[in-house]
Write an enzyme that holds these catalytic residues in place. Structure first.
Site, PDB file in Angstrom:
ATOM      1  N   ASN A 378       0.824  -1.189   0.000  1.00 18.85           N
ATOM      2  CA  ASN A 378       0.000   0.000   0.000  1.00 18.85           C
ATOM      3  C   ASN A 378       0.873   1.258   0.000  1.00 18.85           C
ATOM      4  O   ASN A 378       0.920   1.986  -0.985  1.00 18.85           O
ATOM      5  CB  ASN A 378      -0.947  -0.008   1.219  1.00 18.85           C
ATOM      6  N   ASP A 379       1.601   1.460   1.082  1.00 18.20           N
ATOM      7  CA  ASP A 379       2.380   2.693   1.210  1.00 18.20           C
ATOM      8  C   ASP A 379       3.430   2.841   0.105  1.00 18.20           C
ATOM      9  O   ASP A 379       3.709   3.952  -0.332  1.00 18.20           O
ATOM     10  CB  ASP A 379       3.063   2.738   2.578  1.00 18.20           C
TER      11      ASP A 379
END
Lengths: 452, 88
Positions: A378-379
């Site tokens: 995600n990040d």
């Protein structure tokens, strides 16, 4: 004389071990050499330095082996970082205890000796309690978010100042009680130091605490006037410092920012409109997208490892390659919970080393990538890190998958990533979301691609 | 005392030099390996316990021996497990 020679042999082994561990080819030998050096050192110390209590020492060592080996053998690869943190913590505690014990045996007279004693106790305690907190965070026994106590900063400063004062006082008035008090303040300092470090930065804190323990061991070498402890401790302290800096660089952040600026900006990020639309697709849609692509990049994250989906992703990639699709894995330096962690996890699933590409290999050609598949990450693909100066992860290098022709985002839910930051990519019109457990989705996807 | 300081300063440079060029793949194993090496505090713990006179020293020393042993064996075993994955 012989003793010193044996210690020299051990020191050389440790240097060679670190050297070996820095190159992929010799890493495993490096580890063996390190273990051999340790054996030489411990046997030497036992044969020459033990006047009495020999049996007790052997029992304590046996207990340590009985606890340490099964723990190291049974830990899951996904949980490696917290295991390293624990091993680091107990090392720090051992250093502090050694300095305490030596103090009660021979309180020492020279300034250097006392300075070394207080430093060992202080750094060892900080390392121990700090490591325990990082363990709790990574094991998710407590929140992974930064914890900002009401007066956390003032408390930390107070603990810092009082530890320095206690160090100075103990050097002037060598008193056992003061030394114990110093250990307690050190423990508090370690906790206060690590609490505000959040999310993806925790591994960097572990690396720094690792360097701290090295320094504590080096300082204990002064206390005992033992060259081996000085050399080995300093080696770890110095290499650990460099390693910590390299890790911080991989995240595009300065060390000071990671430790003290810890995600203060979280509240500053403006909330977008309440209801935002995302596009979610079916397994069949995604199978067609992938099966008829020329060029695919898979960006795996910790979620992949948690779902134990490494083998499933490898099978899907093999199937796509059989169809003539060119596939690469984009491995972010901090994918997983620690730099290089994802490489270990994928190697475990027999993914060929050549398919693992780094940021600089993937990003320049990203616009010609037909589909970027984000699995459990995600990040590391959050465009906010590139475009949004207010974002807490701003400045971290990312895979520019939003510039690929299309994106498939496999997610369990709309929950934000480890850093707790919303991801603009999810709302990008190019993005197709595939909700569900990563392993489950990948298995279904594999079946669907075979049907094409 | 100056001898020990010399050793310290030289070891700092060796430590810097040895890991200055390491690829990100090996960051985790390297940290773990270095972690095992600082378990050398076991030597200190053995020496202190081996010459302990009072019960307090003995107890402190033995706890240190135990913890340091966990650090050493756990560190090396876990590093080896990681590196095993890279063999081909």
């Amino acid at each position: 004389m012989t003793v010193q020679l044996m210690y020299l042999v051990a020191s050389v082994c440790f240097v060679l071990a670190l050297k070996g561990l820095s190159s992929p080819k010799y890493a495993r030998y490096g580890n063996f050499i390190g273990a051999f050096g340790m054996l030489v050192a411990v046997v030497t110390a036992y044969l020459h330095g033990v006047v009495h209590n020999g049996l007790w020492i052997l029992i304590a060592i046996a207990l340590g082996v009985v606890v340490g080996i099964p723990a190291a053998r049974s830990v899951k690869m996904t949980a490696i970082p917290q295991m390293v943190a624990l091993f680091n913590g107990v090392g720090g505690a051992a250093a502090a205890l050694v300095a305490l014990a030596e103090f009660f045996a021979v309180p020492g007279t020279t300034v250097m000796f006392r300075l070394a004693t207080v430093l060992t106790v202080l750094i060892g305690s900080v390392s121990f309690s700090g490591s325990v907190v990082t363990f709790l965070k990574l094991q998710e026994l407590m929140t992974t978010r930064p914890v900002l106590l009401p007066a956390g900063q003032q408390l930390a400063i107070a603990a810092g100042v009082s530890s320095v004062a206690l160090c100075a006082l103990t050097m002037v008035v060598p008193n056992g009680f003061l030394l114990w008090l110093l250990a307690v303040v050190g423990l508090a300092l370690g906790v206060l130091f690590v609490l505000p470090v959040g999310g993806a930065d925790v591994p960097i804190a572990i690396s720094l605490l690792n360097a701290f323990t090295g320094l504590a061991v080096a300082a204990s070498g002064y206390v005992l006037a033992n060259t081996l402890l000085i050399v080995a401790g300093t080696l770890v302290g110095a290499s650990g410092t460099i390693l910590t800096r390299l890790m911080a660089q991989a995240m595009g952040r300065s060390l000071a920012n990671i430790l003290f600026g810890a995600f203060k900006a979280t509240t500053a990020v403006a909330q977008g409109e309440e209801q935002r639309t995302v596009k979610s697709g079916t397994v069949e849609d995604v199978a067609i997208l992938l099966g008829y692509a020329n060029n695919v990049v898979v960006v795996p994250g910790y979620g992949l490892a948690v779902a134990q989906a490494q083998h499933a992703v490898r099978e899907l990639v093999s199937q796509l390659e059989r169809r003539g699709v060119s596939v690469a894995y984009g491995i972010h330096p901090v994918a997983g919970r620690m730099p290089g962690h994802m490489n270990v996890l994928l190697a475990e699933a027999d993914v060929p080393y050549e398919q693992l590409k780094e940021l600089d290999d993937v990003n320049p050609g990203i616009t010609s990538v037909d589909v970027a598949v984000v699995v459990g990450a995600n990040d590391v693909v959050n465009p906010g890190a590139r475009d949004e100066p207010a974002s807490p992860i701003y400045g971290m290098p990312i895979f520019d998958v939003d510039r690929a022709k299309s994106v498939v985002f496999m997610k369990r839910s709309m929950r934000p990533g480890f850093a707790g930051v919303d991801n603009e990519l999810l709302y990008n019109p190019k993005t197709t979301l595939l909700f569900g457990d990563a392993k489950d989705s990948l298995t279904k996807l594999l079946a669907a691609v075979k049907q094409l | 005392m100056i001898d020990l300081l010399t050793i310290f300063v030289l070891a700092v440079f060796v430590g810097f030099e040895v890991v200055s060029k390491v690829s990100t793949i090996l960051h985790t194993p390297l940290m773990s390996g270095a972690n095992a090496i600082h378990g050398v505090i076991l030597v200190g713990a053995i020496l202190i316990t081996g010459s302990a006179e009072s019960t307090l020293e003995l107890v402190l020393g033995l706890v240190a021996v135990f913890l340091a042993t966990v650090n050493v064996v756990g560190g090396f075993v876990v590093t080896d497990r990681m590196l095993e994955m890279f063999k081909r």
